[in-house]
Scaffold this motif. Structure first.
Motif, PDB file in Angstrom:
ATOM      1  N   LYS A 160       0.598  -1.615  -0.103  1.00 55.61           N
ATOM      2  CA  LYS A 160       0.560  -0.135   0.016  1.00 55.61           C
ATOM      3  C   LYS A 160       0.872   1.484  -0.092  1.00 55.61           C
ATOM      4  N   VAL A 161       1.063   1.740  -1.093  1.00 57.95           N
ATOM      5  CA  VAL A 161       1.869   2.906  -1.334  1.00 57.95           C
ATOM      6  C   VAL A 161       1.744   4.170  -0.234  1.00 57.95           C
ATOM      7  N   LEU A 162       2.750   4.276  -0.119  1.00 54.96           N
ATOM      8  CA  LEU A 162       2.874   5.379   1.113  1.00 54.96           C
ATOM      9  C   LEU A 162       3.488   7.046   0.720  1.00 54.96           C
ATOM     10  N   ALA A 163       2.277   7.713   0.949  1.00 57.20           N
ATOM     11  CA  ALA A 163       2.329   8.901   0.514  1.00 57.20           C
ATOM     12  C   ALA A 163       1.781  10.337   1.656  1.00 57.20           C
ATOM     13  N   ASP A 164       2.256  10.886   1.456  1.00 54.82           N
ATOM     14  CA  ASP A 164       1.425  12.091   2.784  1.00 54.82           C
ATOM     15  C   ASP A 164      -0.269  12.429   1.853  1.00 54.82           C
ATOM     16  N   VAL A 165       0.201  12.563   0.528  1.00 54.84           N
ATOM     17  CA  VAL A 165      -1.779  12.758  -0.184  1.00 54.84           C
ATOM     18  C   VAL A 165      -1.371  12.085  -1.757  1.00 54.84           C
ATOM     19  N   GLY A 166      -2.893  11.844  -1.206  1.00 53.62           N
ATOM     20  CA  GLY A 166      -3.155  11.038  -2.162  1.00 53.62           C
ATOM     21  C   GLY A 166      -4.385  11.964  -3.766  1.00 53.62           C
ATOM     22  N   LEU A 167      -3.652  12.140  -4.748  1.00 51.83           N
ATOM     23  CA  LEU A 167      -4.722  12.651  -6.012  1.00 51.83           C
ATOM     24  C   LEU A 167      -5.769  11.896  -6.491  1.00 51.83           C
ATOM     25  N   HIS A 237      -4.351   1.841  -2.378  1.00 46.33           N
ATOM     26  CA  HIS A 237      -3.143   2.598  -1.888  1.00 46.33           C
ATOM     27  C   HIS A 237      -3.436   4.434  -1.616  1.00 46.33           C
ATOM     28  N   ILE A 238      -5.252   4.281  -1.536  1.00 46.50           N
ATOM     29  CA  ILE A 238      -5.003   5.409  -0.307  1.00 46.50           C
ATOM     30  C   ILE A 238      -5.493   5.798   1.223  1.00 46.50           C
ATOM     31  N   GLU A 239      -5.296   4.079   1.400  1.00 43.67           N
ATOM     32  CA  GLU A 239      -5.970   4.078   3.109  1.00 43.67           C
ATOM     33  C   GLU A 239      -4.458   3.995   3.392  1.00 43.67           C
ATOM     34  N   ARG A 240      -3.388   4.779   3.370  1.00 46.18           N
ATOM     35  CA  ARG A 240      -2.367   5.523   3.866  1.00 46.18           C
ATOM     36  C   ARG A 240      -2.224   6.455   3.934  1.00 46.18           C
ATOM     37  N   ASN A 241      -2.888   7.458   2.814  1.00 49.25           N
ATOM     38  CA  ASN A 241      -2.397   9.002   2.662  1.00 49.25           C
ATOM     39  C   ASN A 241      -3.444   9.275   3.811  1.00 49.25           C
ATOM     40  N   ALA A 242      -2.698  10.181   4.806  1.00 53.14           N
ATOM     41  CA  ALA A 242      -3.134  11.301   5.386  1.00 53.14           C
ATOM     42  C   ALA A 242      -4.327  12.696   4.742  1.00 53.14           C
ATOM     43  N   CYS A 243      -3.751  12.952   3.683  1.00 52.00           N
ATOM     44  CA  CYS A 243      -4.912  13.381   3.298  1.00 52.00           C
ATOM     45  C   CYS A 243      -5.324  13.202   1.525  1.00 52.00           C
ATOM     46  N   LEU A 244      -6.540  13.509   1.428  1.00 53.84           N
ATOM     47  CA  LEU A 244      -7.431  12.998  -0.532  1.00 53.84           C
ATOM     48  C   LEU A 244      -6.863  14.593   0.025  1.00 53.84           C
ATOM     49  N   LEU A 245      -7.387  14.857  -1.821  1.00 48.46           N
ATOM     50  CA  LEU A 245      -6.741  15.632  -2.973  1.00 48.46           C
ATOM     51  C   LEU A 245      -7.935  15.202  -4.135  1.00 48.46           C
ATOM     52  N   PHE A 246      -8.948  16.020  -3.811  1.00 45.75           N
ATOM     53  CA  PHE A 246     -10.168  15.329  -4.722  1.00 45.75           C
ATOM     54  C   PHE A 246      -9.743  16.600  -6.102  1.00 45.75           C
ATOM     55  N   LEU A 247      -9.459  15.972  -6.882  1.00 48.68           N
ATOM     56  CA  LEU A 247      -9.552  16.617  -8.715  1.00 48.68           C
ATOM     57  C   LEU A 247     -10.848  16.520  -9.354  1.00 48.68           C
ATOM     58  N   ILE A 248     -10.796  17.662  -9.695  1.00 45.54           N
ATOM     59  CA  ILE A 248     -12.307  17.419 -10.032  1.00 45.54           C
ATOM     60  C   ILE A 248     -12.287  19.332 -11.322  1.00 45.54           C
ATOM     61  N   PRO A 249     -11.719  18.022 -13.054  1.00 43.89           N
ATOM     62  CA  PRO A 249     -12.027  19.255 -13.887  1.00 43.89           C
ATOM     63  C   PRO A 249     -13.191  20.739 -13.858  1.00 43.89           C
ATOM     64  N   ALA A 250     -12.698  21.286 -14.157  1.00 47.83           N
ATOM     65  CA  ALA A 250     -13.714  22.384 -14.392  1.00 47.83           C
ATOM     66  C   ALA A 250     -14.918  22.307 -15.379  1.00 47.83           C
ATOM     67  N   ASP A 251     -14.497  21.358 -16.511  1.00 48.47           N
ATOM     68  CA  ASP A 251     -15.522  21.141 -17.481  1.00 48.47           C
ATOM     69  C   ASP A 251     -16.575  19.808 -17.130  1.00 48.47           C
ATOM     70  N   SER A 252     -16.457  19.862 -15.950  1.00 46.32           N
ATOM     71  CA  SER A 252     -17.281  18.320 -15.389  1.00 46.32           C
ATOM     72  C   SER A 252     -18.657  18.750 -15.593  1.00 46.32           C
ATOM     73  N   ASP A 253     -19.313  17.817 -16.018  1.00 50.26           N
ATOM     74  CA  ASP A 253     -20.739  17.821 -16.184  1.00 50.26           C
ATOM     75  C   ASP A 253     -21.531  18.541 -14.666  1.00 50.26           C
TER      76      ASP A 253
END
Length: 332
Positions: A160-167, A237-253
């Protein structure tokens, strides 16, 4: 790192060493015709030890390491000589590796620090020689102990990838582009779904020489928690991330629904995901004017901070870094 070089799951058969048998022997030499018991103990069987290695990012090196068999301990010998212990086997694994028993699913070990050593499977104890069984009423014991068997079974190693932030985001949300701009990582970028098939890690340089680790993770699709798309292979892989950064595109419906779908997939997989800190970044915002930004802001949840960013024009990236750093370093 290419898809072929990223291995995050390995199944092996492992067996620790059998303990050596104790010796039944009595002292005999030219000066002693009928001496007491002097049988030595058997040696311990070899352990199988997991060792954390921060220089590894994948389980690729274990791909063909299908059978891990530790050495047996040697038998004891005369003159109270203890048998040699079996050699231990060290398995170097990347940080974030979990070891499970395949039959029970039980987590047996978890490696989180560089240099950390965990005895995963203990070697069998060596048997006692007959010297241990001498008593006042039995001064010539004729028995010793056999060595104890080692532990064996099919085991799973899972990274499980170790990272501070998960995209986190749908395919083509702009995660790889963002990672390539704010870190030195060079992920594959293209305009089709699942460009990212394996996690990509990068170090974000912050103010005053500080830094934090961010991971671009394969895109979620609706139903990922049930195994659709990249399914569980991604979500773990995102179970260990301290923070999750949700990326939503501007052109989303529908910006609100897109966030809700992502959130629902995390909850379906593991409710504890909802206890993490969240930030929303609206990518590709260089195509928005202030009126559109205000309209999108009204759609997004009020309890989750959001930022408008553009990886092309670098708009809002410093503010986003500040927000992530503050979350990662807030008082416990």
């Amino acid at each position: 790192m290419s898809e072929k070089n990223f291995i995050d799951y390995i199944r092996i058969f492992a067996r620790s060493g059998h303990g050596g048998a104790g010796q039944t022997h009595f002292m005999r030499n030219k000066l002693t015709a009928m001496g007491g018991p002097d049988g030595g103990d058997g040696g311990r069987g070899g352990h199988i030890i997991l060792r954390g290695n921060a220089n590894l990012w994948t389980l690729l090196h274990l791909r063909y390491y299908k059978n891990v068999l530790a050495q047996n301990g040697e038998n004891g010998s005369k003159s109270n000589c203890t048998g040699k212990d079996g050699d231990d086997i060290y398995i170097d694994v990347p940080l974030g590796t979990i070891a499970r028993d395949e039959e029970t699913g039980e987590i047996e070990a978890e490696v989180l620090e560089h240099g950390q050593e965990i005895i995963w499977m203990r070697g069998g104890r060596g048997g006692w020689g007959n010297q241990h069984f001498a008593t006042s009423t039995n001064q010539v014991p004729e028995h010793s102990q056999p060595g104890e068997p080692g532990v064996e079974g099919y085991k799973n190693l899972e990274l499980k990838v170790l990272a501070d932030v998960g995209l986190v985001g749908f395919p083509n949300a702009g995660k790889s582009t963002l990672l390539s701009v704010i870190t030195a990582a060079k992920p594959k970028i293209a305009n089709y779904a699942f460009t990212t098939l394996v996690p990509q890690l990068g170090m974000v340089e912050y103010r005053d020489g500080k830094s934090f680790c961010i991971a671009d993770l394969p895109g979620i699709i609706e139903g990922a928690a049930e195994g659709k798309g990249l399914g569980h292979r991604f979500l773990r892989h995102i179970e260990r991330n301290a923070c999750l950064l949700f990326l939503i595109p501007a052109d989303s419906d529908d910006h609100k629904r897109e966030f809700e779908v992502l959130l629902n997939e995390l909850e379906e997989y593991n409710e504890e995901m909802l206890e993490k800190d969240f930030i929303i970044a609206v990518s590709k915002s260089d195509m928005l004017d202030e009126e559109l930004k205000a309209a999108i802001s009204k759609e997004l949840p009020t309890d989750v901070p959001h930022y408008f960013i553009s990886s092309v024009t670098n708009t809002g990236l410093l503010e986003l870094k500040d927000a992530l750093w503050n979350i990662l370093n807030k008082p416990a």
